[in-house]
Design a protein around this motif. Structure first.
Motif, PDB file in Angstrom:
ATOM      1  N   SER A  32       0.798  -1.223   0.000  1.00 46.79           N
ATOM      2  CA  SER A  32       0.000   0.000   0.000  1.00 46.79           C
ATOM      3  C   SER A  32       0.833   1.276   0.000  1.00 46.79           C
ATOM      4  N   VAL A  47      -4.885   0.043  -4.830  1.00 41.47           N
ATOM      5  CA  VAL A  47      -4.504  -1.296  -4.386  1.00 41.47           C
ATOM      6  C   VAL A  47      -5.540  -2.258  -4.934  1.00 41.47           C
ATOM      7  N   LEU A 107      -3.824   1.962   4.420  1.00 35.90           N
ATOM      8  CA  LEU A 107      -4.235   2.705   3.234  1.00 35.90           C
ATOM      9  C   LEU A 107      -4.214   4.209   3.468  1.00 35.90           C
TER      10      LEU A 107
END
Length: 267
Positions: free
Chosen positions: A55, A61, A82
């Motif tokens: 990430s 992703v 994230l």
């Protein structure tokens, strides 16, 4: 170009990674074995050892794992890593509720189940059924366009999964109809190879029939797609049941198409 994290570089995912690299994206792929790392390097991507590295600085992703449960497991571990600007793309066919639950956490997620195979990915013509916001899709579009065409925006999170599950229920029913037609042909003295050579050129033609004809027999085609299609049909049945309905007449026909030699469904 974008930085892309990728989890699930298998039969389908590996072909996607190859296209992403060819389009100029920086692709970091989760690899938990030396053999996998070697295969990823040969694709032109960068193997990484953990989800934090997948990430890192990623604009998108992508998950291309096999089951809905695997998606939930990866997302549970991945979500804290994230960035707010990262779009999470789920190619795995599964429950619409999974994507909806992820979106409810505040993750910018799109479900993008696919129709097609590695040969479609290689040609850049993989069909994507996308559920998610307009903004999330537009941010992810340059990445998805590396291998996806058409990219069909079906609605909010979960909508792509609903379209894919209906597609696969219908596809399984078409296999059932073709299997029944093959049995009728045998009863009328028409060998299956003769039938499969003739029907694709007539009004009974369909993509399902073309695929079965290329495989050489209905049984051979079921052997190839059975595991994947059984999983998706089971999910379609469960999703319909959650909404208080069923698959209707498709259910009976699907049973014929999914069974190895006719009869009851094992999904």
């Amino acid at each position: 170009m974008s930085t892309v994290g990728f989890v699930g570089a298998g039969r389908m995912g590996g072909a996607m990674v190859r296209r992403l690299v060819a389009a100029g994206h920086q692709v970091n792929v989760l690899a938990r074995s030396r053999e996998k790392s070697t295969a990823i390097t040969e694709l032109g991507a960068t193997p990484v050892a953990d989800l934090a590295a997948v990430s890192a600085d990623a604009d998108a992703v992508i998950l291309c794992v096999f089951t809905d449960e695997q998606v939930r497991t990866v997302v549970d571990a991945l979500t804290p890593e994230l960035r707010a600007s990262t779009v999470l793309v789920i190619h795995t066919t599964g429950s619409p509720h999974t994507t909806e639950a992820i979106a409810a956490r505040g993750v910018d997620v799109i479900d993008a189940p696919v129709s097609g195979g590695p040969h479609d990915i290689a040609a850049g013509r993989l069909t994507l059924f996308v559920g998610g916001s307009d903004a999330a899709l537009e941010r992810a579009r340059p990445v998805l366009a590396s291998y996806g065409d058409p990219i069909v925006h079906a609605g909010p999170p979960g909508a792509g999964q609903r379209v894919k599950l209906i597609n696969n229920a219908l596809f399984a029913a078409q296999i059932g109809l073709i299997s029944a037609a093959v049995e009728l042909g045998e009863q009328l003295g028409v060998p299956e190879p003769t039938l499969l050579a003739a029907l694709p050129h007539a009004s009974a033609g369909s993509r399902a029939l073309d695929s079965i004809a290329r495989a050489g027999s209905a049984a051979s085609f079921r052997a190839v797609v059975g595991e994947f299609l059984s999983k998706d049909v089971a999910t379609a049945r469960a999703t319909a049941a959650e909404l208080g309905t069923g698959l209707g007449v498709l259910d009976t026909i699907i049973d014929t198409g999914m069974a190895p030699t006719g009869g009851s469904n094992t999904a």
